[in-house]
Every structure is written in structure tokens, then in C-alpha cells.
Design an enzyme around this catalytic site. Structure first.
Site, PDB file in Angstrom:
ATOM      1  N   HIS A  19       0.797  -1.231   0.000  1.00 17.42           N
ATOM      2  CA  HIS A  19       0.000   0.000   0.000  1.00 17.42           C
ATOM      3  C   HIS A  19       0.832   1.284   0.000  1.00 17.42           C
ATOM      4  O   HIS A  19       0.549   2.193  -0.799  1.00 17.42           O
ATOM      5  CB  HIS A  19      -0.975  -0.016   1.180  1.00 17.42           C
ATOM      6  N   ASP A 116      -5.147   6.404   1.063  1.00 16.75           N
ATOM      7  CA  ASP A 116      -5.471   5.024   0.722  1.00 16.75           C
ATOM      8  C   ASP A 116      -6.928   4.807   1.102  1.00 16.75           C
ATOM      9  O   ASP A 116      -7.370   5.197   2.184  1.00 16.75           O
ATOM     10  CB  ASP A 116      -4.566   4.070   1.504  1.00 16.75           C
ATOM     11  N   HIS A 147     -16.297  -5.696  -1.228  1.00 19.00           N
ATOM     12  CA  HIS A 147     -16.319  -5.011   0.071  1.00 19.00           C
ATOM     13  C   HIS A 147     -17.497  -4.046   0.171  1.00 19.00           C
ATOM     14  O   HIS A 147     -18.120  -3.932   1.237  1.00 19.00           O
ATOM     15  CB  HIS A 147     -15.003  -4.274   0.305  1.00 19.00           C
ATOM     16  N   THR A 279       7.646  -9.470  -1.722  1.00 19.94           N
ATOM     17  CA  THR A 279       8.564  -9.272  -0.603  1.00 19.94           C
ATOM     18  C   THR A 279       7.843  -9.110   0.721  1.00 19.94           C
ATOM     19  O   THR A 279       8.435  -9.250   1.781  1.00 19.94           O
ATOM     20  CB  THR A 279       9.419  -8.015  -0.834  1.00 19.94           C
ATOM     21  N   ALA A 334      14.705 -10.528  -7.070  1.00 19.40           N
ATOM     22  CA  ALA A 334      14.808 -10.277  -8.508  1.00 19.40           C
ATOM     23  C   ALA A 334      14.108  -8.969  -8.842  1.00 19.40           C
ATOM     24  O   ALA A 334      13.097  -8.627  -8.215  1.00 19.40           O
ATOM     25  CB  ALA A 334      14.178 -11.426  -9.301  1.00 19.40           C
ATOM     26  N   HIS A 351       1.271 -15.487  -6.164  1.00 21.19           N
ATOM     27  CA  HIS A 351       0.158 -15.544  -5.210  1.00 21.19           C
ATOM     28  C   HIS A 351      -1.010 -14.684  -5.674  1.00 21.19           C
ATOM     29  O   HIS A 351      -2.084 -14.732  -5.098  1.00 21.19           O
ATOM     30  CB  HIS A 351       0.619 -15.078  -3.819  1.00 21.19           C
ATOM     31  N   ASN A 355      -0.840  -5.966  -7.393  1.00 19.42           N
ATOM     32  CA  ASN A 355       0.355  -5.420  -8.036  1.00 19.42           C
ATOM     33  C   ASN A 355       0.946  -6.422  -9.014  1.00 19.42           C
ATOM     34  O   ASN A 355       1.331  -6.074 -10.135  1.00 19.42           O
ATOM     35  CB  ASN A 355       1.408  -5.055  -6.985  1.00 19.42           C
ATOM     36  N   GLU A 359       1.384  -5.995 -13.046  1.00 17.24           N
ATOM     37  CA  GLU A 359       2.711  -6.097 -13.658  1.00 17.24           C
ATOM     38  C   GLU A 359       2.747  -7.205 -14.698  1.00 17.24           C
ATOM     39  O   GLU A 359       3.405  -7.073 -15.739  1.00 17.24           O
ATOM     40  CB  GLU A 359       3.762  -6.333 -12.575  1.00 17.24           C
ATOM     41  N   ALA A 374      -6.025 -12.450   1.732  1.00  9.13           N
ATOM     42  CA  ALA A 374      -6.551 -11.143   1.313  1.00  9.13           C
ATOM     43  C   ALA A 374      -7.355 -11.286   0.023  1.00  9.13           C
ATOM     44  O   ALA A 374      -8.204 -12.170  -0.079  1.00  9.13           O
ATOM     45  CB  ALA A 374      -5.412 -10.134   1.197  1.00  9.13           C
TER      46      ALA A 374
END
Length: 456
Positions: A19, A116, A147, A279, A334, A351, A355, A359, A374
């Protein structure tokens, strides 16, 4: 320029996972487009340390807010959910303090609060100082629609895990835009983990966003017109400005990055599966790492696996690195955007965080989806069932057989070829959206008008 004519905008981040980085990318784009406006980016000290190392624009300032952690530090065994709870209990007072401090330092009152979307309480902070409020939703549009529809879903299916278990494969076809989702694909915070701090936050958010003048979205026109229409009917105004990853250049290469890029240079086109789970994801279990490794080995595909040292130690099957040395490379990190854009990469094992999906789409690389938590299950279902640009895990657990199956479909089969064609089309639409005169570019101009207070 005197203080009476200057403008000051506060951006307030939800300081967890991806975020802060997403909002910071947005902040940098705004600062570059409006050099006459001062932008104060409010986040915690911990989250600030995760932001890109490149210096921000001269008119973009970093400001720290309290994170709710006790003076003595985090209690032993504190989970990410525990940290989120601490932070939320510090709000909105920490935001009020942060905005007040920013105003004193800049010498100009804040006229607009960009936050956010998770942080629904920033609407109150903005109202108290007479500023307008613009929330940015950085996750998947389908998750946002779910939501906002929380009350409908709970009324239909309940909230307890044992109550919803029998509905797991029931389609959510009574909510326009979510008809391809099953209950098992809905974020846990909506129908099972309803009492958590994050669940309560997101429920309040869903109710609050309908009062916002506009909601900016990390998506682009043409990705899913049905969901776009559903959200447009619920909010006063929606402004798709994504993909956010195209608003800025990839981060500079770090020491060691050349190793994996050079290795990719030696591979044939679209023959490598890139494996990465981000990460900020929770530490993978030994079972997951082992099953993925066995699946990659049995599939015979070439692979580049970004796996942290602490996750690698003791979790990989004995001898795995030696047996796959000729066709695989495991690295601790990487440069993901550059890797996905490399001609040798033919699949992304992910997963399925939003993002990662964006990408992958903007690189034209189909996905093998192994969702964990999530909105990842929601994203994986959309990728596989709605858009046909990837293959999702069958069942609730990662298995060697599922990894092999997904590799065969995405990397080797005719369906994989069709996936590459579909995602290639979406890649073109995304590029058009952020290009000159594109829909996202025009919506970004609308955001600038709101920030300046010149919007109609």
C-alpha cells in the site's frame, strides 16, 4: 509565491504490504505534474523505509505519523494483524497530528487529503479542516465491489466459517460484476474473519466510500467493463488511473540483479517460468515451498525463482538445487518488472496480489495463480475464469500435481497460447490507457483538477 496562493496536499498511506509504495507512486506522479503544489506524504517510520530509494521530487515531503507500537517496542510474537490493530487504534489522532505538523512546517493549510481508500476515517480528518477528500483504491476492482457489497453477502451467506462452508462453490451471481466469483473466492474479511480489525476497517470503508466526491482506481478501461459499470453505479464518480506501475519507471538495478537478467539472456523466448510471491507476503510454509519445488522439478520447465534466504533454508527438498542447476536459478531477490518484461519469461507463478497481476498484464505474461490470503483468491478467479489469462490452483492447498498441471497448461498447451494472446491484448489496452489522450491519462488530469480545486 506567497502562502495565500500556494496549495498543500496531504497524502495518507495505509502502512502495510504494498500500500505505501502504490500511494507513493501516485504521489510522485502528482508532484511531477503539479510542481507548484506542495505534497506531504504521511506514513509510519517503518513504512517509509520500504519506499523506493530514489529521491522524491522537490515538492514532495515525507512526514512520519505514529504507528501505535508501544514505547517498549513490539511484544514478542506480534503478528502482522496485531500490528495493523495497533496502528488502527492510533487513528485518526495520528493523522490529525501529522496534518497539523505538515501545515506548520510548510506554512500552508492543507486543501486536499488524498488517502489510501482503506483509511475511511481520513474523510473525517479532511472535513474537520475544510479540505476535500480523494480516496485511492490500489487493489483489485472486484475486491472493492465485494467489500462495498459486504452487507448483501453476509445477509445471504452468513459470517461464520462453518456456516459459509456449505456455500463455498455457490456463485455470487446476484451482484452485478461478481457473477463468476464463488463464495470461496471472496476475501475472508467479508464472510468468515468478520470480527478482525481489518474486517471492521474494510466494512466501514465500503460504507464511507459512497460519500466520496470521487474514487480513484488502480485499473484501466477495458480490463473488465462489467465491474467498471457496477462500481460507477455505486459511487458518485470513479476515476481509473492505472495501471499504477506504468506511472513511474522501474527502480534502478541493485547489486546482484544482473545475475538473473544475464541468466535470462541465455534462455529461449517464453521458456522460463518466473516464480515469486512478493517481498511482503507471509513466510511460505515448508509444505508450500517443497510442493512448488517438486512441481517445478517434475514439470521439466526452466524457471527463475525469487525466494528469500530465510525461506530457502531448510525448506527446499534435499538436492533440489543440484538436480535443477541446469535449467533453474534460485535467487534471494529479482527486479520483478524487468524480469517480467524479459523475452525469455513465458509464465508468472504468483500468489496473485493485485500489483503482481497488473505487472503481469502490462508485461503480457500469463499467470499460474497460487493464492494465499486477502484479495488473492478473488484476483486468481478473475485471472482464470473471467479474463482467461492464467490458470488458478484447484483446491485449497498447493500440491506438486497442481504446479505441474498449471505449468503444462500455461507453458506448453494450446490454452497457454490463447492466454498469451488475450493478455497481449490487455497489455495494449493498458498502454493505450496511460498514453497521450488515453482514458487513464485523462482521468489523472481530472484528479489534478480535484487536487487544485478547479474540478467542476
Amino acid at each position: 509565491m506567497d502562502s495565500a496562493s500556494r496549495q498543500h496536499v496531504a497524502l495518507i498511506a495505509f502502512p502495510f504490504a504494498s500500500h505505501p509504495g502504490n500511494l507513493f507512486a501516485f504521489a510522485r506522479a502528482l508532484a511531477a505534474a503539479a510542481p507548484d503544489i506542495t505534497f506531504s506524504f504521511l506514513t509510519t517510520t517503518f513504512a517509509a523505509a520500504t519506499l523506493p530509494p530514489a529521491p522524491p521530487a522537490a515538492n514532495l515531503r515525507l512526514c512520519h505519523v505514529a504507528d501505535g507500537v508501544p514505547e517498549g517496542g513490539l511484544p514478542p510474537g506480534t503478528t502482522i494483524h496485531g500490528r495493523i490493530g495497533m496502528f488502527l487504534r492510533a487513528t485518526p489522532g495520528n493523522f490529525r497530528d501529522g496534518v497539523r505538523a505538515a501545515e506548520e512546517e510548510v506554512g500552508v493549510k492543507v486543501s486536499c487529503v488524498v488517502s489510501d481508500a482503506f483509511l475511511w476515517m481520513t474523510a473525517d480528518v479532511a472535513e474537520e479542516i475544510g479540505a476535500q477528500w480523494l480516496p485511492l483504491w490500489t487493489c483489485a476492482p472486484a475486491a472493492l465491489l465485494a467489500h462495498v457489497s459486504t452487507d448483501q453477502l453476509r445477509e445471504r451467506f452468513g459470517v461464520e466459517k462453518q456456516a459459509t462452508a456449505g456455500w463455498a462453490d455457490e456463485l455470487v451471481d446476484f451482484i452485478p460484476g461478481l457473477s463468476c466469483l464463488r463464495i470461496r473466492d471472496i476475501p475472508d474479511e467479508i464472510v468468515t474473519n468478520w470480527h478482525s480489525d481489518l474486517s471492521i476497517l474494510l466494512h466501514r470503508m465500503g460504507n464511507q466510500l459512497t460519500s466520496a466526491t470521487a474514487v480513484a482506481l488502480n485499473t484501466f478501461d477495458g480490463l473488465d467493463t462489467t465491474i467498471d459499470a457496477a462500481l460507477a453505479s455505486l459511487f458518485k464518480k470513479t476515476l481509473p488511473i492505472g495501471p499504477l506501475n506504468l506511472l513511474s519507471s522501474p527502480p534502478p538495478l541493485q547489486p546482484g540483479d544482473e545475475k538473473c537478467l544475464s541468466w535470462l539472456d541465455g534462455q529461449e523466448d517464453a521458456t522460463v517460468a518466473y516464480v515469486s510471491f512478493g517481498t511482503m507476503v507471509l513466510m511460505p510454509t515448508q509444505s508450500d515451498v517443497s510442493e512448488i519445488a517438486q512441481g517445478l522439478e517434475s514439470s521439466g520447465v526452466r524457471f527463475l525463482w525469487s525466494l528469500r534466504e530465510e525461506a530457502r533454508a531448510g525448506l527446499l527438498p534435499p538436492g533440489f538445487l543440484e538436480r535443477t542447476a541446469g535449467r533453474g536459478l534460485v535467487v534471494p531477490w529479482a527486479p520483478q518488472v524487468r524480469v517480467l518484461g524479459h523475452r525469455a519469461v513465458g509464465a508468472f507463478v504468483t500468489h496473485c496480489g493485485w500489483n503482481a497481476v497488473m505487472e503481469s498484464v502490462t508485461s503480457g505474461v500469463p499467470m499460474a495463480c497460487l493464492p494465499s490470503f486477502a484479495d488473492q483468491k478473488t484476483n486468481a478467479r478473475m485471472v482464470s475464469a473471467a479474463w482467461g489469462i492464467g490458470e488458478a490452483l484447484r483446491g485449497e492447498k498447493v500440491t506438486k500435481e497442481e504446479v505441474v498441471r498449471s505449468m503444462e497448461i500455461v507453458m506448453m498447451g494450446e490454452e497457454g497460447r490463447r492466454m498469451r494472446e488475450r493478455i497481449g491484448n490487455l497489455r495494449e489496452k493498458a498502454a493505450e490507457a496511460v498514453g497521450p489522450g488515453g482514458s487513464s491519462s485523462e482521468n489523472f488530469k481530472s484528479v489534478l483538477e480535484m487536487v487544485r480545486g478547479t474540478a467542476n
